[in-house]
Design a protein around this motif. Structure first.
Motif, PDB file in Angstrom:
ATOM      1  N   ALA A 185     -23.011  86.863 -15.480  1.00  0.00           N
ATOM      2  CA  ALA A 185     -23.223  85.511 -16.009  1.00  0.00           C
ATOM      3  C   ALA A 185     -24.670  85.096 -15.779  1.00  0.00           C
ATOM      4  CB  ALA A 185     -22.284  84.511 -15.328  1.00  0.00           C
TER       5      ALA A 185
ATOM      6  N   VAL B 208     -26.755  81.461 -15.575  1.00  0.00           N
ATOM      7  CA  VAL B 208     -26.468  80.046 -15.400  1.00  0.00           C
ATOM      8  C   VAL B 208     -27.776  79.271 -15.282  1.00  0.00           C
ATOM      9  CG1 VAL B 208     -25.217  78.354 -13.989  1.00  0.00           C
ATOM     10  CG2 VAL B 208     -24.381  80.702 -14.143  1.00  0.00           C
TER      11      VAL B 208
ATOM     12  N   ILE C  37     -23.207  77.899 -18.337  1.00  0.00           N
ATOM     13  CA  ILE C  37     -23.188  79.361 -18.387  1.00  0.00           C
ATOM     14  C   ILE C  37     -23.674  79.780 -19.766  1.00  0.00           C
ATOM     15  CG2 ILE C  37     -21.770  81.430 -18.183  1.00  0.00           C
ATOM     16  CD1 ILE C  37     -19.892  79.904 -16.389  1.00  0.00           C
TER      17      ILE C  37
ATOM     18  N   ARG D 198     -22.137  85.150 -20.541  1.00  0.00           N
ATOM     19  CA  ARG D 198     -21.022  85.517 -19.682  1.00  0.00           C
ATOM     20  C   ARG D 198     -20.309  86.717 -20.278  1.00  0.00           C
ATOM     21  NH1 ARG D 198     -17.046  80.342 -20.876  1.00  0.00           N
ATOM     22  NH2 ARG D 198     -16.500  80.885 -23.010  1.00  0.00           N
TER      23      ARG D 198
ATOM     24  N   PHE E 186     -14.078  83.041 -16.488  1.00  0.00           N
ATOM     25  CA  PHE E 186     -15.021  81.941 -16.670  1.00  0.00           C
ATOM     26  C   PHE E 186     -14.320  80.805 -17.397  1.00  0.00           C
ATOM     27  CE2 PHE E 186     -17.581  85.865 -16.879  1.00  0.00           C
ATOM     28  CZ  PHE E 186     -18.385  85.659 -15.769  1.00  0.00           C
TER      29      PHE E 186
ATOM     30  N   ALA F 137     -18.780  75.374 -14.229  1.00  0.00           N
ATOM     31  CA  ALA F 137     -18.252  76.409 -13.353  1.00  0.00           C
ATOM     32  C   ALA F 137     -17.929  75.827 -11.981  1.00  0.00           C
ATOM     33  CB  ALA F 137     -19.268  77.542 -13.227  1.00  0.00           C
ATOM     34  N   CYS F 138     -17.186  76.596 -11.198  1.00  0.00           N
ATOM     35  CA  CYS F 138     -16.790  76.173  -9.857  1.00  0.00           C
ATOM     36  C   CYS F 138     -18.023  75.950  -8.984  1.00  0.00           C
ATOM     37  CB  CYS F 138     -15.889  77.237  -9.231  1.00  0.00           C
ATOM     38  SG  CYS F 138     -15.439  76.902  -7.528  1.00  0.00           S
TER      39      CYS F 138
ATOM     40  N   TRP G 205     -18.982  78.613  -6.170  1.00  0.00           N
ATOM     41  CA  TRP G 205     -19.545  79.909  -6.581  1.00  0.00           C
ATOM     42  C   TRP G 205     -21.024  79.954  -6.208  1.00  0.00           C
ATOM     43  CZ3 TRP G 205     -20.079  81.453 -12.438  1.00  0.00           C
ATOM     44  CH2 TRP G 205     -20.228  82.836 -12.548  1.00  0.00           C
TER      45      TRP G 205
ATOM     46  N   ILE H 246     -11.645  78.471 -11.481  1.00  0.00           N
ATOM     47  CA  ILE H 246     -12.255  78.650 -12.798  1.00  0.00           C
ATOM     48  C   ILE H 246     -13.097  77.437 -13.133  1.00  0.00           C
ATOM     49  CG2 ILE H 246     -11.802  78.985 -15.257  1.00  0.00           C
ATOM     50  CD1 ILE H 246      -9.239  80.417 -14.501  1.00  0.00           C
ATOM     51  N   SER H 247     -12.509  76.250 -13.015  1.00  0.00           N
ATOM     52  CA  SER H 247     -13.236  74.997 -13.143  1.00  0.00           C
ATOM     53  C   SER H 247     -12.387  73.914 -12.490  1.00  0.00           C
ATOM     54  CB  SER H 247     -13.527  74.644 -14.606  1.00  0.00           C
ATOM     55  OG  SER H 247     -12.354  74.165 -15.237  1.00  0.00           O
TER      56      SER H 247
END
Length: 473
Positions: free
Chosen positions: A329, A331, A337, A340, A348, A354-355, A358, A436-437
């Motif tokens: 990915a 970012v 992102i 990806r 993703f 995104a989280c 991470w 994931i989110s």
């Protein structure tokens, strides 16, 4: 314990492609017709003897009957089912697995429909703003073609065999990764095969990065391009000149819904060839394995950029000669992102950010150092997550810093092949609980949660205030 392979959809698709009835397929595989019926309806898993029989009878790569593709479909369905529109339907994981197993084509159609529905709702909201305030927002529907192309690569493990093999054959002839300078080799090839001259233009930030004039047989590269960027543009030009027919066929078979998506897909496939020319498959795979995926060493020895190396690592999924399955990915500082790809089960977010746990978000603050994180997704799968900040030089005064983070990771079962895992006790190392989110993350106790989950109710208490101002019910 080895995961059982339920791949009735793949067996049915193969049988229909060959024009066989279930009884005919059973005869070829020396099993009963009822057994084939049970396999195709996912009542029984594919056993090793049946997989081997399929491979021998039809020359099929049995690794294509794995569950990774279905895992991705289920994860995408789960994110979609979190939409409040479906809340009263109580769609469970088993429902999604059933759909993905029995009819993955229907699952893809459902996902595509939901994306279109979501974009339509956003467009209507933008139209309301325009009518009430006199200003209009961006047309979000234009993002759909990019999402289509990303999904196309996502579901083929980011590997295109015909293009990769063709690029490798040419790279072998030119001696790429065998001592020759890629840019010089590509320039010489364009001159000898196409009588195409290559000129370096001025370092003008307003000028295009490259201009190809086929009639005049001239390619002009911007003086702002780095040596790695020049090599990539030269390789992409070769791809356009030599692989247009194959790329057109791949785009046609992909079934993109619009001309724009097809054009984006075509460009992405040309770029795929360029990456495969610069880092030819077998030579680069052998080097990556020998250096145990030491990113800095690979950059040093290949002359490619860090982004080119990481991206290429995520594509090494040739049947019979697979590399470590990576996710990749890119970012930006806003958490978008912009690139990806994943040959893993790492998911993703299809929508939203995104989280925040991470490590790609922290890499902006540590310069060119590679961050290493052991992360666990909600499905319990753990990954060795690498994150590396990169930046491009500003081209003029006042321009914002062009900084990005590259994320590269694999399941921890491959950690012994990664130099970054040396000295890391995977059993005792702290584990980052990734999602994931925030919109679909099931974790109830994450201090970095930005939004409540779409598929859960929340409760607030004016007398009690935690770090997160609500409680997930």
């Amino acid at each position: 314990m080895r995961q059982k392979v339920f791949a009735g959809h793949a067996v049915r698709r193969l049988r229909e492609k060959l024009g066989l009835k279930q009884t005919e397929l059973a005869t070829r595989l020396q099993v009963s017709p009822s057994y084939i019926n049970q396999i195709e309806s996912n009542q029984r898993p594919l056993t090793a003897p049946v997989l081997i029989a399929i491979s021998r009878a039809f020359g099929v790569d049995i690794t294509t009957f794995g569950a990774d593709d279905l895992d991705r479909i289920v994860a995408d369905l789960r994110e979609t089912a979190a939409d409040p529109l479906f809340r009263d339907l109580d769609l469970g994981v088993q429902d999604m697995k059933a759909v993905a197993n029995l009819s993955p084509a229907f699952a893809h159609a459902f996902l595509r429909m939901h994306v279109a529905l979501r974009r339509t709702a956003e467009w209507r909201s933008s139209l309301d703003d325009m009518l009430t305030t006199g200003t209009g927002g961006a047309d979000e529907s234009k993002l759909i073609p990019y999402e289509e192309v990303r999904d196309y690569f996502h579901y083929i493990d980011n590997y295109v065999d015909e293009l990769d093999c063709a690029a490798e054959a040419l790279a072998e002839r030119l001696g790429v990764l065998a001592g020759s300078d890629p840019a010089a080799a590509f320039t010489g090839y364009l001159a000898s095969q196409y009588r195409l001259s290559v000129d370096i233009g001025p370092a003008d930030p307003q000028a295009p990065l490259y201009v190809l004039d086929v009639r005049a047989k001239r390619l002009v590269l911007s003086g702002t391009l780095s040596p790695q960027g020049r090599a990539f543009r030269l390789a992409a030009t070769i791809a356009q000149l030599e692989q247009r027919a194959l790329v057109d066929r791949l785009v046609a078979s992909a079934g993109f819904r619009s001309q724009t998506a097809g054009e984006i897909g075509r460009l992405a496939l040309f770029n795929y060839v360029a990456g495969a020319l610069i880092l030819p498959y077998r030579r680069f795979l052998a080097l990556a394995q020998a250096r145990r995926h030491d990113l800095d060493r690979l950059v040093l020895e290949t002359g490619a950029s860090m982004e080119q190396v990481c991206h290429r690592l995520s594509t090494l999924q040739r049947p019979g000669a697979r590399g470590v399955p990576f996710y990749f990915a890119k970012v930006d500082r806003a958490g978008n992102i912009t690139k990806r790809h994943s040959a893993t089960r790492f998911q993703f977010a299809r929508h939203g950010g995104a989280c925040p746990v991470w490590n790609v978000h922290q890499a902006f603050d540590v310069g060119g150092r590679t961050l290493v994180q052991v992360g666990e997704m909600p499905d319990g799968v753990r990954y060795l997550c690498l994150a590396r900040g990169i930046s491009a030089p500003t081209l003029r005064y006042g321009q914002a810093d062009r900084a990005y983070t590259l994320g590269l990771g694999c399941e921890v079962s491959f950690a012994d092949q990664m130099v970054q895992a040396d000295g890391l006790d995977l059993k005792a190392a702290p584990v980052a609980r990734l999602g994931i989110s925030c919109r679909i993350c099931p974790r109830r106790d994450c201090d970095l949660r930005a939004f409540p989950p779409l598929d859960r109710d929340i409760r607030t208490d004016p007398a009690v205030r935690g770090i997160i101002p609500f409680e997930i019910v």
